[in-house]
Design an enzyme around this catalytic site. Structure first.
Site, PDB file in Angstrom:
ATOM      1  N   GLU A 172     -64.614 -41.405  59.683  1.00  0.00           N
ATOM      2  CA  GLU A 172     -63.604 -40.346  59.835  1.00  0.00           C
ATOM      3  C   GLU A 172     -63.722 -39.324  58.702  1.00  0.00           C
ATOM      4  OE1 GLU A 172     -60.293 -43.024  60.319  1.00  0.00           O
ATOM      5  OE2 GLU A 172     -61.117 -43.588  62.271  1.00  0.00           O
ATOM      6  N   GLY A 174     -62.053 -47.601  67.330  1.00  0.00           N
ATOM      7  CA  GLY A 174     -60.819 -47.243  68.031  1.00  0.00           C
ATOM      8  C   GLY A 174     -60.976 -46.994  69.515  1.00  0.00           C
ATOM      9  N   LYS A 176     -55.765 -47.095  57.503  1.00  0.00           N
ATOM     10  CA  LYS A 176     -55.870 -45.643  57.712  1.00  0.00           C
ATOM     11  C   LYS A 176     -54.550 -44.956  57.327  1.00  0.00           C
ATOM     12  CE  LYS A 176     -59.158 -46.578  61.339  1.00  0.00           C
ATOM     13  NZ  LYS A 176     -59.945 -46.033  62.419  1.00  0.00           N
ATOM     14  N   ASN A 234     -58.345 -51.960  57.366  1.00  0.00           N
ATOM     15  CA  ASN A 234     -58.262 -50.548  56.980  1.00  0.00           C
ATOM     16  C   ASN A 234     -57.078 -49.949  57.745  1.00  0.00           C
ATOM     17  OD1 ASN A 234     -58.579 -47.819  56.574  1.00  0.00           O
ATOM     18  ND2 ASN A 234     -60.393 -47.623  57.878  1.00  0.00           N
ATOM     19  N   SER A 240     -63.503 -51.798  66.847  1.00  0.00           N
ATOM     20  CA  SER A 240     -62.806 -52.496  67.943  1.00  0.00           C
ATOM     21  C   SER A 240     -62.868 -54.022  67.836  1.00  0.00           C
ATOM     22  CB  SER A 240     -63.331 -52.020  69.298  1.00  0.00           C
ATOM     23  OG  SER A 240     -63.050 -50.639  69.465  1.00  0.00           O
ATOM     24  N   HIS A 276     -66.200 -43.646  55.153  1.00  0.00           N
ATOM     25  CA  HIS A 276     -65.747 -44.001  56.503  1.00  0.00           C
ATOM     26  C   HIS A 276     -66.136 -42.866  57.459  1.00  0.00           C
ATOM     27  CE1 HIS A 276     -63.180 -44.843  59.933  1.00  0.00           C
ATOM     28  NE2 HIS A 276     -63.129 -46.080  59.481  1.00  0.00           N
ATOM     29  N   GLU A 325     -70.324 -49.612  61.091  1.00  0.00           N
ATOM     30  CA  GLU A 325     -69.319 -49.244  62.076  1.00  0.00           C
ATOM     31  C   GLU A 325     -69.901 -48.177  63.006  1.00  0.00           C
ATOM     32  OE1 GLU A 325     -65.141 -50.114  60.433  1.00  0.00           O
ATOM     33  OE2 GLU A 325     -65.705 -48.166  59.672  1.00  0.00           O
TER      34      GLU A 325
HETATM   35  C1  PEP Z   1     -62.251 -48.559  61.338  1.00  0.00           C
HETATM   36  O1  PEP Z   1     -61.835 -47.430  61.474  1.00  0.00           O
HETATM   37  O2  PEP Z   1     -62.688 -48.921  60.242  1.00  0.00           O
HETATM   38  C2  PEP Z   1     -62.220 -49.446  62.484  1.00  0.00           C
HETATM   39  C3  PEP Z   1     -63.074 -50.413  62.540  1.00  0.00           C
HETATM   40  O3  PEP Z   1     -61.296 -49.163  63.479  1.00  0.00           O
HETATM   41  P1  PEP Z   1     -60.964 -50.026  64.785  1.00  0.00           P
HETATM   42  O4  PEP Z   1     -60.943 -51.476  64.390  1.00  0.00           O
HETATM   43  O5  PEP Z   1     -59.612 -49.549  65.226  1.00  0.00           O
HETATM   44  O6  PEP Z   1     -62.031 -49.749  65.783  1.00  0.00           O
END
Ligand code: PEP
Length: 252
Positions: free
Chosen positions: A100, A174, A11, A9, A214, A98, A168
């Protein structure tokens, strides 16, 4: 047998030059193999999706990061891009819900459900994201939160062909923080159980449940070997080919 899915992803990142270079690097890696023992998906920003999807993309699926809530292919929905349009660009997946978007755009389960339906009705596979906040985890609410999100945002005609779940934990996205293997196992088993309640156990068994938050080359092997973890949704590490492919390589 559920094939693992390694999904990136991107983003809101990448201009034309670096986005095309990153996509080409993924395609190049995939083309070095006759077959892959896992599926690969990249979800670039919409600004680059059409251009990237029009390149030859061996063994790589392309997805969008969102889809319009509008129940129509076309119409007066300024700024929206419909599932039909996303499909027309060459995508076969669409991320919905997601964290976000749930947080910053105030998307509720009901909104995510409609978006997932819009995607599925056009033949896109909806990647439905769920996960608890840090406060919810600390209050012992992680399992009830994800169960509620499954009930509220997964269409009842979902199958492994049109639906992927991405667990997630919001606090792991992140941040470099990752839940313990035992916690990941517990939540993924609960998600499978909730999917079985909603869809019946036969269909529930076909749906891939990704872990996201992460994921890095150094922790991917362990996370992806947890029961009911059928792949990874990768944010930050999907922006560097060495990291993205480093994660994929743990699955050979
Ligand atoms: C995400 O936003 O879908 C995600 C998993 O981000 P990250 O791998 O940077 O934690």
């Amino acid at each position: 047998m559920r094939r693992k899915l390694i999904a990136g992803n991107w983003k809101m990142n990448c201009l034309k030059e670096d986005g095309l270079a990153l996509a080409s690097a993924v395609f190049q890696k995939c083309s070095e193999y006759k077959t892959l023992p896992f599926d690969v998906l990249i979800c670039p920003p919409l600004s680059l999706l059409g251009q990237i999807a029009s390149l030859p993309h061996p063994m790589t699926a392309i997805g969008s990061q969102d889809v319009s809530l509008a129940p129509k292919d076309f119409g007066a929905f300024t700024g929206d891009v419909s599932a039909e349009m996303i499909k027309d660009l060459g995508a076969s997946y669409a991320i919905v819900g997601h964290s976000e978007r749930r947080t910053m755009r105030h998307e509720t389960d009901a909104v995510v459900l409609e978006k997932a339906k819009n995607a599925q009705q056009k033949g896109l596979t909806a990647v439905i994201c769920i996960g608890e906040t840090e406060q919810e985890r600390e209050s012992g609410l992680a399992l009830s939160v994800v169960s509620k999100q499954i009930k509220g945002s997964v269409p009842t005609d979902s199958t492994g062909d049109n639906c992927v779940i991405a667990y997630e934990p919001v606090w792991a996205i992140g941040t470099g923080k990752v839940p313990s293997v035992a916690d990941v196992a517990e939540v993924h088993a609960a998600i499978r159980h909730e999917l079985a309640n909603l869809l019946g156990s036969e269909k529930a068994e076909t749906i891939r449940i990704l872990y996201g938050g992460s994921v890095k080359p150094s922790n991917a092997k362990e996370l992806l070997s947890v029961p009911n973890v059928d792949g990874a949704l990768i944010g930050g590490a999907s922006l560097k080919i060495a990291d993205f492919w480093g994660i994929a390589e743990t699955q050979f």
